[in-house]
Scaffold this motif. Structure first.
Motif, mmCIF file in Angstrom:
data_model
loop_
_atom_site.group_PDB
_atom_site.id
_atom_site.type_symbol
_atom_site.label_atom_id
_atom_site.label_comp_id
_atom_site.label_asym_id
_atom_site.label_seq_id
_atom_site.Cartn_x
_atom_site.Cartn_y
_atom_site.Cartn_z
ATOM 1 N N GLY A 10 0.444 -12.885 -4.137
ATOM 2 C CA GLY A 10 0.870 -11.846 -5.114
ATOM 3 C C GLY A 10 -0.035 -10.662 -5.249
ATOM 4 N N THR A 25 7.062 -14.002 -2.919
ATOM 5 C CA THR A 25 6.094 -12.930 -2.546
ATOM 6 C C THR A 25 6.297 -12.803 -0.978
ATOM 7 N N GLY A 64 3.140 -8.900 -6.211
ATOM 8 C CA GLY A 64 3.578 -8.614 -4.836
ATOM 9 C C GLY A 64 5.112 -8.727 -4.745
ATOM 10 N N THR A 65 5.792 -9.604 -5.508
ATOM 11 C CA THR A 65 7.159 -9.710 -5.620
ATOM 12 C C THR A 65 7.779 -8.347 -6.423
ATOM 13 N N CYS A 83 8.819 -16.897 -9.405
ATOM 14 C CA CYS A 83 7.519 -17.454 -8.389
ATOM 15 C C CYS A 83 7.717 -18.845 -8.550
#
Length: 259
Positions: free
Chosen positions: A45, A77, A120-121, A184
């Protein structure tokens, strides 16, 4: 469709994707599974899109060398940043994992939901395209800084984990969310901790069951089911296997492998 006894490959940026593996294994116990934990490079991430794509390709090639018939990207991610590139480059079906926003939005009565995910997501183009569909619902995004690393270190029940979860969840509670989406694959392991913090009216959603059902669909429609009665899963990690072994309940052996 003919049977297909090749394994299902599953990878994640560490041990969190075992929550996805568990859902798949429970639904499809006859399928041989190979799980790859890239814990050396966790968390994904905080990496650039280019780094995430390169790591995802490396993981994919490892699993293809193991003759996998289908690859599950058990990492939000990696899915949101790399799955399009993986699908265009490799001739094997890929199943990704995205935050389960749709069921939360569909069932929310307050029209306010929270999502706990990696940077990151939340920064990815795919995530933004998904959330744009739900203009009538307020979506409170929270980056779970530090949570993945604590899980990777085996510190799920540590005071620091409790402190961080309180910091991240308290504003969402105050904003009147009625659904919390775990964005996540590591985070389902925090559900017991999260439930101690959230009021009982707030529902928690993760993606494990949906990914398992999609895996079943792809096997039925495109790839073929295993003809085995049940199969022993295989686990690889590129760091000390102790934490992965423990999170699997010490039921399976884990091989440390450089990749």
């Amino acid at each position: 469709m003919n049977s297909n006894n090749q394994p299902i490959g599953i990878f994640d940026s560490g041990i969190g994707g075992t929550s996805i593996w568990s859902a798949i294994h429970n639904l499809l116990p006859s399928e041989k599974t190979i799980y790859l934990a890239d814990s050396k490079n966790a968390p994904y991430g905080q990496k650039s899109k280019e780094e995430i794509i390169a790591l995802s390709m490396k993981n994919t090639e490892f699993l293809l060398e193991m003759n996998c018939k289908l690859i599950v990207v058990a990492c939000n991610t990696a899915t949101t940043n790399a799955i399009q590139e993986l699908r265009s480059k490799y001739d094997v079906p890929f199943i990704g994992i995205e935050p389960a926003i749709k069921p939360a939005v569909t069932h929310s009565k307050t029209q306010i939901i929270g999502i706990l995910a990696t940077q990151g997501t939340l920064n990815s183009e795919l995530f933004h395209k998904t959330t744009e569909k739900y203009q009538d619902t307020k979506i409170i995004e929270q980056v779970g800084h530090g949570l993945v690393q604590l899980i990777e270190n085996g510190d799920i029940n540590s005071p620091e984990m409790t402190r961080l979860l309180n910091v991240y969840l308290t504003p969402m509670i105050g904003a009147n969310i009625d659904y919390l989406v775990l964005g996540c694959s590591h985070f389902p392991y925090l559900i017991p901790q999260i439930k101690k913090i959230l009021p009982q009216n707030i529902q928690i959603i993760d993606s494990g069951e949906a990914v398992a059902k999609q895996t079943q669909n792809i096997l039925r429609d495109k790839v073929g089911f295993s003809s085995y009665e049940n199969s022993k899963p295989i686990f690889y990690t590129n760091t000390n296997p102790k934490v992965l072994t423990e999170i699997l309940g010490n039921k399976y052996s884990v091989t440390e492998k450089i990749f």
